[in-house]
Write a protein that holds these residues in place. Structure first.
Motif, PDB file in Angstrom:
ATOM      1  N   GLY A   1      46.064  56.761  42.722  1.00 16.30           N
ATOM      2  CA  GLY A   1      45.650  57.776  41.766  1.00 16.30           C
ATOM      3  C   GLY A   1      45.248  57.252  40.408  1.00 16.30           C
ATOM      4  N   GLN A   2      45.383  55.954  40.188  1.00 15.58           N
ATOM      5  CA  GLN A   2      44.996  55.377  38.910  1.00 15.58           C
ATOM      6  C   GLN A   2      43.592  54.784  39.000  1.00 15.58           C
ATOM      7  OE1 GLN A   2      48.624  52.847  38.321  1.00 15.58           O
ATOM      8  NE2 GLN A   2      48.656  53.891  36.336  1.00 15.58           N
ATOM      9  N   ALA A   3      42.902  54.783  37.866  1.00 15.11           N
ATOM     10  CA  ALA A   3      41.548  54.227  37.797  1.00 15.11           C
ATOM     11  C   ALA A   3      41.519  53.112  36.753  1.00 15.11           C
ATOM     12  CB  ALA A   3      40.549  55.311  37.435  1.00 15.11           C
ATOM     13  N   LEU A   4      40.675  52.117  37.001  1.00 18.68           N
ATOM     14  CA  LEU A   4      40.575  50.956  36.121  1.00 18.68           C
ATOM     15  C   LEU A   4      39.135  50.772  35.668  1.00 18.68           C
ATOM     16  CD1 LEU A   4      41.953  48.198  35.122  1.00 18.68           C
ATOM     17  CD2 LEU A   4      40.823  47.224  37.109  1.00 18.68           C
ATOM     18  N   PRO A   5      38.869  50.828  34.352  1.00 14.09           N
ATOM     19  CA  PRO A   5      37.537  50.484  33.869  1.00 14.09           C
ATOM     20  C   PRO A   5      37.422  48.955  33.865  1.00 14.09           C
ATOM     21  CG  PRO A   5      38.940  51.102  32.018  1.00 14.09           C
ATOM     22  CD  PRO A   5      39.759  51.251  33.274  1.00 14.09           C
ATOM     23  N   GLU A   6      36.635  48.428  34.779  1.00 15.76           N
ATOM     24  CA  GLU A   6      36.577  46.974  34.947  1.00 15.76           C
ATOM     25  C   GLU A   6      35.811  46.294  33.826  1.00 15.76           C
ATOM     26  OE1 GLU A   6      36.944  44.733  38.241  1.00 15.76           O
ATOM     27  OE2 GLU A   6      36.714  46.350  39.693  1.00 15.76           O
ATOM     28  N   MET A   7      36.063  44.999  33.690  1.00 12.68           N
ATOM     29  CA  MET A   7      35.414  44.185  32.674  1.00 12.68           C
ATOM     30  C   MET A   7      34.004  43.802  33.130  1.00 12.68           C
ATOM     31  SD  MET A   7      38.557  41.664  31.644  1.00 12.68           S
ATOM     32  CE  MET A   7      38.915  41.195  33.320  1.00 12.68           C
ATOM     33  N   VAL A   8      33.110  43.633  32.159  1.00 12.69           N
ATOM     34  CA  VAL A   8      31.747  43.185  32.419  1.00 12.69           C
ATOM     35  C   VAL A   8      31.590  41.807  31.772  1.00 12.69           C
ATOM     36  CG1 VAL A   8      29.300  43.682  32.026  1.00 12.69           C
ATOM     37  CG2 VAL A   8      30.892  45.549  32.491  1.00 12.69           C
ATOM     38  N   HIS A   9      31.025  40.871  32.519  1.00 17.52           N
ATOM     39  CA  HIS A   9      30.786  39.497  32.043  1.00 17.52           C
ATOM     40  C   HIS A   9      32.077  38.793  31.614  1.00 17.52           C
ATOM     41  CE1 HIS A   9      26.540  40.163  32.398  1.00 17.52           C
ATOM     42  NE2 HIS A   9      26.579  41.162  31.549  1.00 17.52           N
ATOM     43  N   ALA A  10      33.181  39.084  32.260  1.00 15.19           N
ATOM     44  CA  ALA A  10      34.459  38.405  32.014  1.00 15.19           C
ATOM     45  C   ALA A  10      35.052  38.068  33.384  1.00 15.19           C
ATOM     46  CB  ALA A  10      35.405  39.292  31.216  1.00 15.19           C
ATOM     47  N   VAL A  11      35.497  36.828  33.548  1.00 17.82           N
ATOM     48  CA  VAL A  11      36.005  36.373  34.842  1.00 17.82           C
ATOM     49  C   VAL A  11      37.396  36.951  35.073  1.00 17.82           C
ATOM     50  CG1 VAL A  11      36.549  34.358  36.269  1.00 17.82           C
ATOM     51  CG2 VAL A  11      34.615  34.271  34.677  1.00 17.82           C
ATOM     52  N   HIS A  12      37.573  37.541  36.263  1.00 16.54           N
ATOM     53  CA  HIS A  12      38.841  38.173  36.629  1.00 16.54           C
ATOM     54  C   HIS A  12      38.954  38.214  38.151  1.00 16.54           C
ATOM     55  CE1 HIS A  12      35.844  41.363  36.717  1.00 16.54           C
ATOM     56  NE2 HIS A  12      36.625  42.000  37.583  1.00 16.54           N
ATOM     57  N   ARG A  13      40.118  38.636  38.608  1.00 14.78           N
ATOM     58  CA  ARG A  13      40.352  38.822  40.044  1.00 14.78           C
ATOM     59  C   ARG A  13      41.416  39.891  40.220  1.00 14.78           C
ATOM     60  NH1 ARG A  13      44.088  33.739  42.063  1.00 14.78           N
ATOM     61  NH2 ARG A  13      45.770  34.078  40.560  1.00 14.78           N
ATOM     62  N   GLY A  14      41.548  40.350  41.448  1.00 10.07           N
ATOM     63  CA  GLY A  14      42.614  41.275  41.786  1.00 10.07           C
ATOM     64  C   GLY A  14      43.459  40.666  42.887  1.00 10.07           C
ATOM     65  N   TYR A  15      44.720  41.061  42.948  1.00 13.50           N
ATOM     66  CA  TYR A  15      45.577  40.604  44.039  1.00 13.50           C
ATOM     67  C   TYR A  15      46.610  41.669  44.383  1.00 13.50           C
ATOM     68  CZ  TYR A  15      48.602  39.030  40.160  1.00 13.50           C
ATOM     69  OH  TYR A  15      49.370  38.959  39.016  1.00 13.50           O
ATOM     70  N   THR A  16      47.006  41.652  45.655  1.00 17.71           N
ATOM     71  CA  THR A  16      47.993  42.613  46.152  1.00 17.71           C
ATOM     72  C   THR A  16      49.355  41.941  46.271  1.00 17.71           C
ATOM     73  OG1 THR A  16      47.410  42.061  48.430  1.00 17.71           O
ATOM     74  CG2 THR A  16      46.302  43.965  47.449  1.00 17.71           C
ATOM     75  N   GLY A  17      50.365  42.766  46.421  1.00 15.40           N
ATOM     76  CA  GLY A  17      51.722  42.283  46.638  1.00 15.40           C
ATOM     77  C   GLY A  17      52.081  42.387  48.113  1.00 15.40           C
ATOM     78  N   SER A  18      53.256  42.916  48.391  1.00 17.34           N
ATOM     79  CA  SER A  18      53.766  42.950  49.764  1.00 17.34           C
ATOM     80  C   SER A  18      53.167  44.046  50.642  1.00 17.34           C
ATOM     81  CB  SER A  18      55.289  43.082  49.743  1.00 17.34           C
ATOM     82  OG  SER A  18      55.648  44.269  49.063  1.00 17.34           O
ATOM     83  N   SER A  19      52.272  44.870  50.087  1.00 17.62           N
ATOM     84  CA  SER A  19      51.619  45.890  50.910  1.00 17.62           C
ATOM     85  C   SER A  19      50.111  45.867  50.650  1.00 17.62           C
ATOM     86  CB  SER A  19      52.202  47.272  50.625  1.00 17.62           C
ATOM     87  OG  SER A  19      51.975  47.631  49.278  1.00 17.62           O
TER      88      SER A  19
ATOM     89  N   GLN B   1      40.965  35.759  33.797  1.00 16.51           N
ATOM     90  CA  GLN B   1      41.043  34.297  33.781  1.00 16.51           C
ATOM     91  C   GLN B   1      41.032  33.812  32.335  1.00 16.51           C
ATOM     92  OE1 GLN B   1      37.659  31.849  35.164  1.00 16.51           O
ATOM     93  NE2 GLN B   1      39.087  30.996  36.652  1.00 16.51           N
ATOM     94  N   GLY B   2      41.775  32.766  32.082  1.00 10.43           N
ATOM     95  CA  GLY B   2      41.817  32.194  30.743  1.00 10.43           C
ATOM     96  C   GLY B   2      42.984  32.705  29.928  1.00 10.43           C
ATOM     97  N   THR B   3      43.161  34.016  29.874  1.00  9.75           N
ATOM     98  CA  THR B   3      44.251  34.573  29.073  1.00  9.75           C
ATOM     99  C   THR B   3      45.474  34.897  29.924  1.00  9.75           C
ATOM    100  OG1 THR B   3      43.583  36.888  29.349  1.00  9.75           O
ATOM    101  CG2 THR B   3      42.593  35.672  27.502  1.00  9.75           C
ATOM    102  N   GLY B   4      45.275  35.099  31.231  1.00  4.47           N
ATOM    103  CA  GLY B   4      46.380  35.483  32.100  1.00  4.47           C
ATOM    104  C   GLY B   4      46.793  36.932  31.928  1.00  4.47           C
ATOM    105  N   GLU B   5      46.063  37.669  31.106  1.00  2.00           N
ATOM    106  CA  GLU B   5      46.346  39.087  30.880  1.00  2.00           C
ATOM    107  C   GLU B   5      46.253  39.831  32.214  1.00  2.00           C
ATOM    108  OE1 GLU B   5      44.424  42.433  27.870  1.00  2.00           O
ATOM    109  OE2 GLU B   5      43.602  40.408  27.936  1.00  2.00           O
ATOM    110  N   THR B   6      47.220  40.730  32.489  1.00  5.62           N
ATOM    111  CA  THR B   6      47.228  41.458  33.758  1.00  5.62           C
ATOM    112  C   THR B   6      47.440  42.947  33.533  1.00  5.62           C
ATOM    113  OG1 THR B   6      49.605  41.200  34.127  1.00  5.62           O
ATOM    114  CG2 THR B   6      48.162  39.494  35.063  1.00  5.62           C
TER     115      THR B   6
END
Length: 140
Positions: A102-120, A91-96
């Motif tokens: 099989g991929q892993a994501l080191p999530e952010m701490v104390h930063a507002v964000h969200r996840g969203y799916t596409g057509s599946s 949120q704020g920067t729009g960075e995605t």
């Protein structure tokens, strides 16, 4: 002398058969998935929260065309994508960042964000390294 050659042949056959059978047995494989000292947005992790450690693992099944609520995480965590695709947005920067199976994501701490799916839909396992009584996320 005949006994000596017989023993050598038996030993050779034993060695050959052991090698053949050993080669057909499954072998342990270790494949690094993620090792991180900073979140996907480049911000380094601070210290773990104090208190008694508590590890949590959650499995999320997210329907197609779904946006998760904006939130922040007060503790370090890693998301592993089992199936489907998910895009995370800061949120704020729009960075995605878009992730697939099989991929892993080191999530952010104390930063507002969200996840969203596409057509599946997507199935995601999230590993949280927190402390007893500390929430896993804070909705915004």
């Amino acid at each position: 002398m005949k006994t000596f050659w017989t023993l050598c042949c038996i030993a050779g056959l034993h060695l050959f058969s052991t090698t053949v059978f050993a080669a057909s047995e499954p072998q342990l494989q270790v494949e690094p998935v993620l090792r991180a000292v900073k979140a996907w947005d480049g911000k380094g992790y601070a210290n773990y929260p104090g208190g008694k450690p508590e590890l949590s693992v959650l499995r999320f099944t997210i329907p197609a065309n779904t946006s998760l609520p904006w939130h922040s995480n007060p503790i370090p965590n890693v998301a592993y994508i089992l199936s489907g695709e998910i895009t995370v947005e800061k949120q704020g920067t729009g960075e995605t960042m878009r992730l697939g199976p099989g991929q892993a994501l080191p999530e952010m701490v104390h930063a507002v964000h969200r996840g969203y799916t596409g057509s599946s839909p997507a199935v995601v396992i999230v590993f949280y390294a927190g402390g007893e009584g500390i929430p896993l996320l804070e909705e915004q």
